[in-house]
Design a protein around this motif. Sequence first.
Motif, PDB file in Angstrom:
ATOM      1  N   PRO A 118      -0.067 -28.350   1.380  1.00 47.30           N
ATOM      2  CA  PRO A 118       0.724 -27.213   1.868  1.00 47.30           C
ATOM      3  C   PRO A 118       1.006 -26.186   0.800  1.00 47.30           C
ATOM      4  O   PRO A 118       1.366 -25.053   1.111  1.00 47.30           O
ATOM      5  CB  PRO A 118       2.005 -27.860   2.380  1.00 47.30           C
ATOM      6  N   GLY A 119       0.836 -26.554  -0.449  1.00 41.72           N
ATOM      7  CA  GLY A 119       1.164 -25.609  -1.511  1.00 41.72           C
ATOM      8  C   GLY A 119       0.150 -24.494  -1.693  1.00 41.72           C
ATOM      9  O   GLY A 119       0.440 -23.504  -2.333  1.00 41.72           O
ATOM     10  N   THR A 120      -1.042 -24.652  -1.125  1.00 38.60           N
ATOM     11  CA  THR A 120      -2.068 -23.654  -1.412  1.00 38.60           C
ATOM     12  C   THR A 120      -1.875 -22.377  -0.629  1.00 38.60           C
ATOM     13  O   THR A 120      -2.318 -21.329  -1.046  1.00 38.60           O
ATOM     14  CB  THR A 120      -3.456 -24.212  -1.089  1.00 38.60           C
ATOM     15  N   SER A 121      -1.224 -22.465   0.531  1.00 38.53           N
ATOM     16  CA  SER A 121      -1.111 -21.241   1.320  1.00 38.53           C
ATOM     17  C   SER A 121       0.334 -21.017   1.744  1.00 38.53           C
ATOM     18  O   SER A 121       0.686 -21.171   2.891  1.00 38.53           O
ATOM     19  CB  SER A 121      -2.003 -21.315   2.555  1.00 38.53           C
ATOM     20  N   PRO A 122       1.166 -20.708   0.782  1.00 40.55           N
ATOM     21  CA  PRO A 122       2.569 -20.515   1.139  1.00 40.55           C
ATOM     22  C   PRO A 122       2.740 -19.227   1.935  1.00 40.55           C
ATOM     23  O   PRO A 122       2.086 -18.227   1.666  1.00 40.55           O
ATOM     24  CB  PRO A 122       3.264 -20.427  -0.222  1.00 40.55           C
ATOM     25  N   GLY A 123       3.580 -19.276   2.919  1.00 41.23           N
ATOM     26  CA  GLY A 123       3.906 -18.083   3.659  1.00 41.23           C
ATOM     27  C   GLY A 123       2.907 -17.726   4.722  1.00 41.23           C
ATOM     28  O   GLY A 123       3.121 -16.783   5.467  1.00 41.23           O
ATOM     29  N   GLU A 124       1.814 -18.417   4.788  1.00 41.65           N
ATOM     30  CA  GLU A 124       0.833 -18.037   5.801  1.00 41.65           C
ATOM     31  C   GLU A 124       1.268 -18.617   7.148  1.00 41.65           C
ATOM     32  O   GLU A 124       1.568 -19.815   7.243  1.00 41.65           O
ATOM     33  CB  GLU A 124      -0.529 -18.595   5.421  1.00 41.65           C
ATOM     34  N   PRO A 125       1.362 -17.816   8.183  1.00 40.04           N
ATOM     35  CA  PRO A 125       1.795 -18.347   9.468  1.00 40.04           C
ATOM     36  C   PRO A 125       0.740 -19.277  10.043  1.00 40.04           C
ATOM     37  O   PRO A 125      -0.455 -19.034   9.911  1.00 40.04           O
ATOM     38  CB  PRO A 125       1.952 -17.086  10.314  1.00 40.04           C
ATOM     39  N   SER A 126       1.196 -20.341  10.618  1.00 39.01           N
ATOM     40  CA  SER A 126       0.237 -21.312  11.129  1.00 39.01           C
ATOM     41  C   SER A 126      -0.090 -21.009  12.593  1.00 39.01           C
ATOM     42  O   SER A 126       0.704 -20.381  13.269  1.00 39.01           O
ATOM     43  CB  SER A 126       0.802 -22.715  11.027  1.00 39.01           C
ATOM     44  N   ALA A 150      -6.265 -15.072  14.272  1.00 36.16           N
ATOM     45  CA  ALA A 150      -5.130 -14.729  13.414  1.00 36.16           C
ATOM     46  C   ALA A 150      -4.302 -13.619  14.026  1.00 36.16           C
ATOM     47  O   ALA A 150      -3.063 -13.641  13.976  1.00 36.16           O
ATOM     48  CB  ALA A 150      -5.651 -14.305  12.036  1.00 36.16           C
ATOM     49  N   VAL A 151      -4.997 -12.665  14.658  1.00 39.66           N
ATOM     50  CA  VAL A 151      -4.276 -11.567  15.292  1.00 39.66           C
ATOM     51  C   VAL A 151      -3.402 -12.089  16.423  1.00 39.66           C
ATOM     52  O   VAL A 151      -2.228 -11.738  16.555  1.00 39.66           O
ATOM     53  CB  VAL A 151      -5.282 -10.513  15.803  1.00 39.66           C
ATOM     54  N   ALA A 152      -3.992 -13.002  17.206  1.00 37.85           N
ATOM     55  CA  ALA A 152      -3.222 -13.553  18.324  1.00 37.85           C
ATOM     56  C   ALA A 152      -2.024 -14.337  17.811  1.00 37.85           C
ATOM     57  O   ALA A 152      -0.909 -14.218  18.339  1.00 37.85           O
ATOM     58  CB  ALA A 152      -4.134 -14.441  19.178  1.00 37.85           C
TER      59      ALA A 152
END
Lengths: 279, 99
Positions: free
Chosen positions: A271-279, A246-248
């Motif tokens: 996709p609705g469960t983790s909005p805004g989380e960078p992939s 995640a850091v990388a």
Amino acid sequence: MTSTDPSAAEAVVFWVCAFLSVVGGIGLILSRRAVHSALWVALTMISLAVLYIANAAPFLGMVQIIVYTGAVMMLFLFVLMVVGVDSSDSLVETLRGQRVAGILLAVGFGLLLAIGLGSALNGVPVVGLDGANGEYGGNVEGLARLLFSEYVLAFEIVAGLLVVAALGALVLAHRERWQPRRTQREISQERTRGGIHPAPLPPPGVYARHNAVDTPALLPDGSVADISVPGPLRARGDLRPVDTAAVAETAALTSGEATYGPAKRPVADDPGTSPGEPS
Amino acid sequence: MSVDNYIILACVLFTLGAIGVLVRRNAIVVFMSVELMLNATNLAFVAFARMNGNLDGQVIAFFVMVVAAAEVVVGLAIIVTVYRSRRSASIDEPNLLKY
């Protein structure tokens, strides 16, 4: 023996309060922590106040509650807090056999007292205080008459004793200042030059996924900043592991090597469960 | 209700206080035991006053209370002073007068 018989009522009061006060005394001896002992003594003193009142001494009963349970026991508790609440007794006997010898001596002395007094008092009539209390209109008035006539010298001496005791406590508790008082300037210089961290300690930081206390802050090179987590957690090794992937990813997003967007996201189930989380 | 019962109770409480003084090590607990002994004597004074039918016993109990308050103030100040130099409230710590 009817319920309005004053001596029967007094017997009930006596046995209840005698039981409570003896329980308090035993608790004082047996409690390992000094605070518990203080509470047991407070119980004893309140029961004794009730017994004073039952003995036609209402003034002394009130003074007992105000002075003993109110002032003296609170002073005891105050000093206990200053000296340290955890200071429990050591159970090591410094003198061998002292405990048993002390208990035997005290019990023997108590038996001697009780038997001697009991036999001396056998058959002595009880006059009662109704006459003495009623002579000047009440217990307080009678006591005041005695205090300010026959016992006025003792009263004045006791007043002097109280003043001396207060001064003595002041002198004993006073601590002489051996060094000059440190100024605010010196304190702040000491803090910044002492090699300790003068500023607030770093919070978990922008790469952290959590703000729990066991989440370490990361330095710019990705290593863990030790001072960002409490010492005991660090010593136990109870740190939350750093999610390096995640850091990388976050670092790549920040530097522009990667971009947001649904195009790069692998096939998501929901996709609705983790909005805004960078992939 | 006989006054004897109060006297016996005072004896029991005095004994309990004496045991506390002799057995316990914490200076504050020893002090509280001394207070218990003073209270026991007060109870005896009050009971005797009732037995004799005059208020002198109550006056003396009153004086005992005042002296006990003064004693507590000075004694606790001494305990705090000893604690400052020894970091302990145990009565085994101040032993320099032994030698």
